[in-house]
Design an enzyme around this catalytic site. Structure first.
Site, PDB file in Angstrom:
ATOM      1  CD  GLU A  85     -30.018 -29.565  -1.293  1.00  0.00           C
ATOM      2  OE1 GLU A  85     -30.139 -29.861  -0.035  1.00  0.00           O
ATOM      3  OE2 GLU A  85     -30.751 -30.005  -2.151  1.00  0.00           O
ATOM      4  CD  GLU A 102     -29.149 -33.671  -4.238  1.00  0.00           C
ATOM      5  OE1 GLU A 102     -30.312 -33.773  -3.932  1.00  0.00           O
ATOM      6  OE2 GLU A 102     -28.129 -33.434  -3.577  1.00  0.00           O
TER       7      GLU A 102
HETATM    8  C1  BG6 Z   1     -31.438 -32.621  -1.225  1.00  0.00           C
HETATM    9  C2  BG6 Z   1     -30.426 -33.254  -0.321  1.00  0.00           C
HETATM   10  O1  BG6 Z   1     -31.767 -31.462  -0.413  1.00  0.00           O
HETATM   11  O2  BG6 Z   1     -32.485 -33.567  -1.204  1.00  0.00           O
HETATM   12  C3  BG6 Z   1     -30.209 -34.631  -0.204  1.00  0.00           C
HETATM   13  O3  BG6 Z   1     -28.881 -32.729  -1.047  1.00  0.00           O
HETATM   14  C4  BG6 Z   1     -31.410 -35.172  -0.105  1.00  0.00           C
HETATM   15  O4  BG6 Z   1     -29.009 -35.072   0.546  1.00  0.00           O
HETATM   16  C5  BG6 Z   1     -32.551 -35.034  -1.405  1.00  0.00           C
HETATM   17  O5  BG6 Z   1     -31.769 -36.593   0.070  1.00  0.00           O
HETATM   18  C6  BG6 Z   1     -33.890 -35.532  -1.017  1.00  0.00           C
HETATM   19  O6  BG6 Z   1     -34.357 -35.168   0.189  1.00  0.00           O
HETATM   20  P1  BG6 Z   1     -35.086 -36.441   1.089  1.00  0.00           P
HETATM   21  O7  BG6 Z   1     -35.584 -35.780   2.327  1.00  0.00           O
HETATM   22  O8  BG6 Z   1     -35.959 -37.149   0.449  1.00  0.00           O
HETATM   23  O9  BG6 Z   1     -34.015 -37.293   1.254  1.00  0.00           O
END
Ligand code: BG6
Length: 482
Positions: A188, A381
């Site tokens: 990201e 993701e």
């Molecule tokens: C993404 C990141 O933005 O979102 C991860 O690359 C992150 O590292 C994921 O864990 C989910 O966000 P969060 O704040 O729920 O962990």
């Protein structure tokens, strides 16, 4: 045809700082993530954990033994990697996205030679993956930068960090190119614009430059570092495939008023521009114009145009969690940094953390990116955070997660039917890990439950959730049975 291709890369994703733990073992140095402190919800109104200021940082250093630095523990993959990878193998994973902790190999970032224990650790992890036919997908930097570089050079604000990073990535390529086929340079890369400490390991307060200039200067350094790394892949590891990555925020106009549509288009341009650079090899005019309007003066890296042109990626990776609505109405369009505040979309539900659940948005995004870039897209993701409950029988009935993922996979399937080229899907936090934004263990995403709480209490034992069995079937049938 709406079908996943035979070699579709099914899997799950993690990051070293949120998952690996073992922060003081094997000679690892500390990373800037190790200084993000878990704060209780009541304090969160005042303090957002990932936005560490110089004052907070000093305080955290003073209270090393007192504060809850959850990223230091992660889910203790460092000691559980064999059983963890065996579980992923049981689900039939084709790929496992993980990141390498820069400071496990180069503790301060400055060392000429890497730390042997760290080098061995990742060889062992990759060996274990291959035992189960899992191709590792490795992110070279998932936010975490050796904290020494934050303290001495203000992180990515300094062009010197490019040299240290490229030294590190060249080592990764030379050492692991035969064990790892798929790579992502930066996680990201656009997140630095949301949180400069998280994404850039820097303090805007310490810079001589205006805040936004400092952030875009640091981003420029990251883009150069990424392109130089891609160039080295081309030279030394042509069989590897390398991608970039952004947090994809699909925005919708709040109404069909042309002004709202224009504001939305501008937000989308802003979201896409790092991928534009990394896929097409040059800064788009929209961002150069934005710099001119805002008086942002970048100190361009020597030969940057050539470097970017030569350093374009093979695939474009995204994280995809939610969408938002954009309004140009000055009463609604409160600016937040370079962004306009996202409004709630009345047509979609939200998660327990207020994130809009929007599978159709994923289909829209994939189509949009497919038209814009024409290279394969990798969804690295996606997932649903929830407070799962481990029953007395040591089960987790997470039907909500299955519903969420089924809908998103269906949307991907439809996008493939629309003609999009999607190479894989790695759901976020496939084994529970510490949440990034909340620095919290109990915001869970996994198919596998980790018995640990926000304070680090627990056995750290792993338990299969209902979604584990569901996803195994999905992979077995190559997405025919969702
Ligand atoms: C993404 C990141 O933005 O979102 C991860 O690359 C992150 O590292 C994921 O864990 C989910 O966000 P969060 O704040 O729920 O962990």
């Amino acid at each position: 045809m709406s079908e996943f291709q035979k070699d579709f890369l099914w899997g799950g994703a993690t990051s070293s700082s949120q998952f690996e733990g073992g922060y003081n073992e094997g000679g690892r140095g500390l990373s800037h993530m190790d200084y993000i402190r878990r704060v209780e919800k009541s304090d969160k109104e005042k303090v957002f954990p990932i936005n560490v200021t110089p004052e907070m940082f000093e305080e955290h250093k003073q209270k090393e033994d007192e504060y809850n630095f959850a990223f230091r523990r992660g889910s203790d993959f460092y000691h559980h990697y064999k059983e963890d990878i065996a579980l992923l193998g049981e689900m039939g994973f084709k790929t496992f996205r993980m990141s390498i902790a820069w400071s496990r190999l180069f503790p301060t970032g400055l060392e000429e030679e890497p730390c042997e224990d760290g080098v061995k650790f990742y060889h062992n992890v990759f060996k274990e993956c291959h035992k189960y036919g899992i191709e590792p997908l490795v992110t070279m930097i998932h936010y975490d930068i050796p904290v020494y570089l934050t303290e001495t050079l203000n992180g990515w604000e300094s062009p010197k960090v490019i040299d240290y990073f490229v030294h590190y990535t060249k080592f990764l390529i030379d050492e692991y190119k035969d064990e790892v086929k798929y790579w992502i340079t930066f996680n990201e890369i656009n997140m630095i614009m949301n949180s400069s400490y998280l994404g850039g390991g820097l303090f805007v307060e310490k810079s001589d430059k205006p805040e936004e200039t400092c952030i875009h200067q640091a981003l420029h350094h990251q883009l150069i570092a990424s392109a130089l790394t891609v160039n080295y892949f081309r030279e030394k590891a042509p069989k590897c495939q390398v991608g970039n990555m952004i947090a994809r925020l699909q925005n919708y106009p709040y109404t069909c008023k042309p002004a709202d549509v224009l504001a939305t288009q501008q937000q989308n341009q802003f979201n896409y521009f790092p991928t534009d650079i990394q896929v097409k090899g040059y800064y788009p005019n929209s961002i150069l114009n934005y710099y001119r309007k805002k008086g942002i003066e970048i100190e361009w890296y020597t030969n940057y145009e050539e470097i970017l042109k030569e350093g374009t990626v093979d695939f474009a990776a995204i994280s995809y969690y939610h969408t938002a609505a954009i309004s140009a109405d000055p009463d609604k369009a409160e600016p937040i940094g370079a962004f306009i505040r996202n409004l709630e979309n009345p047509y979609i539900d939200i998660t327990g953390w207020g994130w809009g659940i929007d599978p159709t948005g994923l289909r829209i995004s994939l189509n949009d990116m497919n038209d814009r870039y024409g290279i394969p897209i990798f969804i690295v993701e996606n997932g649903l955070a929830a407070r799962d409950i481990l029953t007395e029988n040591l089960e987790v009935h997470d039907t909500y997660r299955i519903d969420y993922m089924r809908a998103h996979l269906q949307a991907i399937k439809e996008a493939i039917g629309d003609g999009c080229s999607v190479m894989g899907y790695t759901s976020w936090g496939c084994i529970d890990l510490v949440s990034c934004g909340d620095c919290q263990m109990t915001k869970r995403y996994g198919f596998i439950y980790v018995d640990a709480d926000d304070e680090g209490n627990g056995t750290y034992k792993r338990y299969r959730k209902d979604s584990f069995h569901w996803y195994k079937k999905v992979i077995e049938t190559n997405g025919q049975e969702l």
